[in-house]
Design a protein around this motif. Structure first.
Motif, PDB file in Angstrom:
ATOM      1  N   ARG A   1       0.836  -1.209   0.000  1.00 30.94           N
ATOM      2  CA  ARG A   1       0.000   0.000   0.000  1.00 30.94           C
ATOM      3  C   ARG A   1       0.876   1.267   0.000  1.00 30.94           C
ATOM      4  O   ARG A   1       0.629   2.198  -0.770  1.00 30.94           O
ATOM      5  N   SER A   2       1.883   1.298   0.852  1.00 35.66           N
ATOM      6  CA  SER A   2       2.750   2.480   0.934  1.00 35.66           C
ATOM      7  C   SER A   2       3.490   2.709  -0.372  1.00 35.66           C
ATOM      8  O   SER A   2       3.706   3.858  -0.785  1.00 35.66           O
ATOM      9  N   THR A   3       3.892   1.631  -1.040  1.00 38.64           N
ATOM     10  CA  THR A   3       4.595   1.761  -2.316  1.00 38.64           C
ATOM     11  C   THR A   3       3.695   2.392  -3.369  1.00 38.64           C
ATOM     12  O   THR A   3       4.091   3.333  -4.068  1.00 38.64           O
ATOM     13  N   VAL A   4       2.468   1.885  -3.480  1.00 39.38           N
ATOM     14  CA  VAL A   4       1.534   2.429  -4.468  1.00 39.38           C
ATOM     15  C   VAL A   4       1.207   3.888  -4.157  1.00 39.38           C
ATOM     16  O   VAL A   4       1.231   4.749  -5.057  1.00 39.38           O
ATOM     17  N   LEU A   5       0.933   4.198  -2.908  1.00 37.04           N
ATOM     18  CA  LEU A   5       0.576   5.568  -2.542  1.00 37.04           C
ATOM     19  C   LEU A   5       1.726   6.539  -2.789  1.00 37.04           C
ATOM     20  O   LEU A   5       1.493   7.711  -3.104  1.00 37.04           O
ATOM     21  N   LEU A   6       2.949   6.062  -2.666  1.00 35.41           N
ATOM     22  CA  LEU A   6       4.100   6.908  -2.957  1.00 35.41           C
ATOM     23  C   LEU A   6       4.102   7.331  -4.423  1.00 35.41           C
ATOM     24  O   LEU A   6       4.297   8.496  -4.755  1.00 35.41           O
ATOM     25  N   PHE A   7       3.860   6.378  -5.324  1.00 32.68           N
ATOM     26  CA  PHE A   7       3.865   6.689  -6.754  1.00 32.68           C
ATOM     27  C   PHE A   7       2.680   7.579  -7.139  1.00 32.68           C
ATOM     28  O   PHE A   7       2.847   8.556  -7.874  1.00 32.68           O
ATOM     29  N   VAL A   8       1.495   7.251  -6.663  1.00 39.13           N
ATOM     30  CA  VAL A   8       0.326   8.042  -7.060  1.00 39.13           C
ATOM     31  C   VAL A   8       0.320   9.406  -6.386  1.00 39.13           C
ATOM     32  O   VAL A   8      -0.369  10.323  -6.835  1.00 39.13           O
ATOM     33  N   GLY A   9       1.102   9.567  -5.311  1.00 43.46           N
ATOM     34  CA  GLY A   9       1.177  10.850  -4.632  1.00 43.46           C
ATOM     35  C   GLY A   9       1.965  11.898  -5.412  1.00 43.46           C
ATOM     36  O   GLY A   9       1.827  13.093  -5.152  1.00 43.46           O
ATOM     37  N   ASP A  10       2.802  11.460  -6.334  1.00 39.18           N
ATOM     38  CA  ASP A  10       3.574  12.383  -7.173  1.00 39.18           C
ATOM     39  C   ASP A  10       3.496  11.869  -8.609  1.00 39.18           C
ATOM     40  O   ASP A  10       4.497  11.442  -9.195  1.00 39.18           O
ATOM     41  N   PRO A  11       2.296  11.896  -9.202  1.00 39.19           N
ATOM     42  CA  PRO A  11       2.072  11.182 -10.459  1.00 39.19           C
ATOM     43  C   PRO A  11       2.861  11.694 -11.646  1.00 39.19           C
ATOM     44  O   PRO A  11       3.304  10.905 -12.485  1.00 39.19           O
ATOM     45  N   VAL A  12       3.062  12.995 -11.730  1.00 40.65           N
ATOM     46  CA  VAL A  12       3.781  13.537 -12.890  1.00 40.65           C
ATOM     47  C   VAL A  12       5.219  13.040 -12.903  1.00 40.65           C
ATOM     48  O   VAL A  12       5.720  12.529 -13.906  1.00 40.65           O
ATOM     49  N   VAL A  13       5.889  13.168 -11.768  1.00 39.53           N
ATOM     50  CA  VAL A  13       7.289  12.755 -11.692  1.00 39.53           C
ATOM     51  C   VAL A  13       7.419  11.250 -11.852  1.00 39.53           C
ATOM     52  O   VAL A  13       8.265  10.756 -12.608  1.00 39.53           O
ATOM     53  N   SER A  14       6.585  10.490 -11.151  1.00 35.90           N
ATOM     54  CA  SER A  14       6.731   9.037 -11.200  1.00 35.90           C
ATOM     55  C   SER A  14       6.396   8.480 -12.580  1.00 35.90           C
ATOM     56  O   SER A  14       7.063   7.559 -13.067  1.00 35.90           O
ATOM     57  N   ARG A  15       5.392   9.039 -13.251  1.00 38.13           N
ATOM     58  CA  ARG A  15       5.051   8.549 -14.592  1.00 38.13           C
ATOM     59  C   ARG A  15       6.187   8.818 -15.578  1.00 38.13           C
ATOM     60  O   ARG A  15       6.545   7.956 -16.374  1.00 38.13           O
ATOM     61  N   ARG A  16       6.731  10.026 -15.551  1.00 40.54           N
ATOM     62  CA  ARG A  16       7.830  10.339 -16.477  1.00 40.54           C
ATOM     63  C   ARG A  16       9.049   9.477 -16.170  1.00 40.54           C
ATOM     64  O   ARG A  16       9.734   9.002 -17.073  1.00 40.54           O
ATOM     65  N   MET A  17       9.325   9.280 -14.908  1.00 31.70           N
ATOM     66  CA  MET A  17      10.477   8.472 -14.518  1.00 31.70           C
ATOM     67  C   MET A  17      10.349   7.052 -15.061  1.00 31.70           C
ATOM     68  O   MET A  17      11.282   6.506 -15.653  1.00 31.70           O
ATOM     69  N   VAL A  18       9.183   6.449 -14.879  1.00 39.75           N
ATOM     70  CA  VAL A  18       8.980   5.079 -15.330  1.00 39.75           C
ATOM     71  C   VAL A  18       8.989   4.996 -16.851  1.00 39.75           C
ATOM     72  O   VAL A  18       9.561   4.064 -17.437  1.00 39.75           O
ATOM     73  N   ARG A  19       8.370   5.979 -17.533  1.00 38.58           N
ATOM     74  CA  ARG A  19       8.320   5.947 -18.996  1.00 38.58           C
ATOM     75  C   ARG A  19       9.695   6.108 -19.627  1.00 38.58           C
ATOM     76  O   ARG A  19      10.002   5.474 -20.630  1.00 38.58           O
ATOM     77  N   GLU A  20      10.524   6.959 -19.047  1.00 39.37           N
ATOM     78  CA  GLU A  20      11.749   7.345 -19.729  1.00 39.37           C
ATOM     79  C   GLU A  20      13.019   6.672 -19.213  1.00 39.37           C
ATOM     80  O   GLU A  20      14.042   6.706 -19.883  1.00 39.37           O
ATOM     81  N   TRP A  21      12.951   6.068 -18.040  1.00 36.28           N
ATOM     82  CA  TRP A  21      14.131   5.392 -17.509  1.00 36.28           C
ATOM     83  C   TRP A  21      14.205   3.995 -18.111  1.00 36.28           C
ATOM     84  O   TRP A  21      13.295   3.180 -17.946  1.00 36.28           O
ATOM     85  N   GLU A  22      15.283   3.701 -18.819  1.00 37.87           N
ATOM     86  CA  GLU A  22      15.403   2.425 -19.521  1.00 37.87           C
ATOM     87  C   GLU A  22      15.351   1.229 -18.582  1.00 37.87           C
ATOM     88  O   GLU A  22      14.921   0.147 -18.973  1.00 37.87           O
ATOM     89  N   GLU A  23      15.787   1.409 -17.348  1.00 36.13           N
ATOM     90  CA  GLU A  23      15.825   0.301 -16.395  1.00 36.13           C
ATOM     91  C   GLU A  23      14.700   0.391 -15.367  1.00 36.13           C
ATOM     92  O   GLU A  23      14.819  -0.120 -14.261  1.00 36.13           O
ATOM     93  N   SER A  24      13.597   1.023 -15.736  1.00 34.38           N
ATOM     94  CA  SER A  24      12.513   1.222 -14.768  1.00 34.38           C
ATOM     95  C   SER A  24      11.886  -0.079 -14.297  1.00 34.38           C
ATOM     96  O   SER A  24      11.208  -0.105 -13.270  1.00 34.38           O
ATOM     97  N   GLY A  25      12.112  -1.166 -15.024  1.00 31.19           N
ATOM     98  CA  GLY A  25      11.574  -2.448 -14.579  1.00 31.19           C
ATOM     99  C   GLY A  25      12.147  -2.919 -13.259  1.00 31.19           C
ATOM    100  O   GLY A  25      11.562  -3.769 -12.587  1.00 31.19           O
ATOM    101  N   VAL A  26      13.282  -2.345 -12.854  1.00 31.59           N
ATOM    102  CA  VAL A  26      13.891  -2.734 -11.580  1.00 31.59           C
ATOM    103  C   VAL A  26      13.608  -1.704 -10.492  1.00 31.59           C
ATOM    104  O   VAL A  26      14.229  -1.742  -9.434  1.00 31.59           O
ATOM    105  N   VAL A  27      12.662  -0.798 -10.746  1.00 31.83           N
ATOM    106  CA  VAL A  27      12.415   0.291  -9.807  1.00 31.83           C
ATOM    107  C   VAL A  27      11.994  -0.211  -8.428  1.00 31.83           C
ATOM    108  O   VAL A  27      12.269   0.441  -7.411  1.00 31.83           O
ATOM    109  N   LEU A  28      11.343  -1.380  -8.348  1.00 30.39           N
ATOM    110  CA  LEU A  28      10.901  -1.894  -7.053  1.00 30.39           C
ATOM    111  C   LEU A  28      11.888  -2.877  -6.438  1.00 30.39           C
ATOM    112  O   LEU A  28      11.607  -3.468  -5.399  1.00 30.39           O
TER     113      LEU A  28
END
Length: 207
Positions: free
Chosen positions: A91-118
């Motif tokens: 729950r805390s992990t999901v709320l962290l991402f949705v709490g800053d949606p603009v930054v987290s979405r761009r980070m995941v979309r554009e970071w080539e290694e975003s699959g290892v973010v967790l």
């Protein structure tokens, strides 16, 4: 032994580095589709473009540094919760991402290694929480909690990418992540806790 001057230099470098990352976050929030460049970040942070490159690196390293910042914040939040409940970790992990949606979405979309973010904090904390549940007798003794946590994390990454692509909303993101966890816990439940850990699956609606 580090000198006082050396310690101050490292402190100032860390401060400039954080100012650069704060400037990047501000730029993204102000203009979500803005192309992030070293020059724009440097201008917002009040440093030279070379400083951005020297302290953080090229653009992919900037996304990596932003992801590390997310994980640092997650560790702080989980430390306050004790980190022993697998559901609170997810729950805390999901709320962290949705709490800053603009930054987290761009980070995941554009970071080539975003699959290892967790792979850092959430996965480590989830392993600990599941190991704690096994010690309590809620999960079977023969369960490999590392493998179980990895399966849940993989499902959460999938839900994260669906959310980033706007295929699901915040609530659905959380529901799918928790559903993956509940399935894993139910599959690994010790007999005395089987009904309790199966109950969320029996009452859950569509995810």
């Amino acid at each position: 032994m580090q000198t006082v001057d050396g310690g101050l230099r490292e402190q100032h470098k860390a401060q400039r580095r954080e100012r650069i990352l704060d400037a990047t976050r501000e730029l993204l929030r102000d203009s979500p589709e803005l192309v992030i460049s070293t020059e724009r970040i440097a201008q917002r942070a009040g440093v030279a473009p070379a400083t951005v490159y020297n302290l953080i690196g090229p653009r992919d390293k900037i996304w990596e540094a932003l992801a590390a910042g997310f994980m640092d914040e997650l560790e702080r939040r989980l430390a306050g919760l004790g980190g022993e409940d697998p559901r609170e970790v997810v729950r805390s992990t999901v709320l962290l991402f949705v709490g800053d949606p603009v930054v987290s979405r761009r980070m995941v979309r554009e970071w080539e290694e975003s699959g290892v973010v967790l792979d850092r904090s959430p996965l480590t904390q989830l392993r600990r929480a599941m190991a704690h549940a096994r010690t309590q007798g809620r999960l079977r003794d023969d369960i490999d909690v590392d493998a179980l946590a990895a399966v849940v994390a993989a499902s959460c990454v999938g839900a994260l990418h669906q959310w980033v692509a706007a295929l699901i909303d915040d609530d659905r993101f959380l529901a799918r992540a928790l559903f993956a966890l509940d399935v894993a816990l139910a599959a690994a439940a010790a007999d005395p806790y089987r009904d309790e850990l199966l109950a969320p699956l029996r009452t859950r609606g569509a995810v």
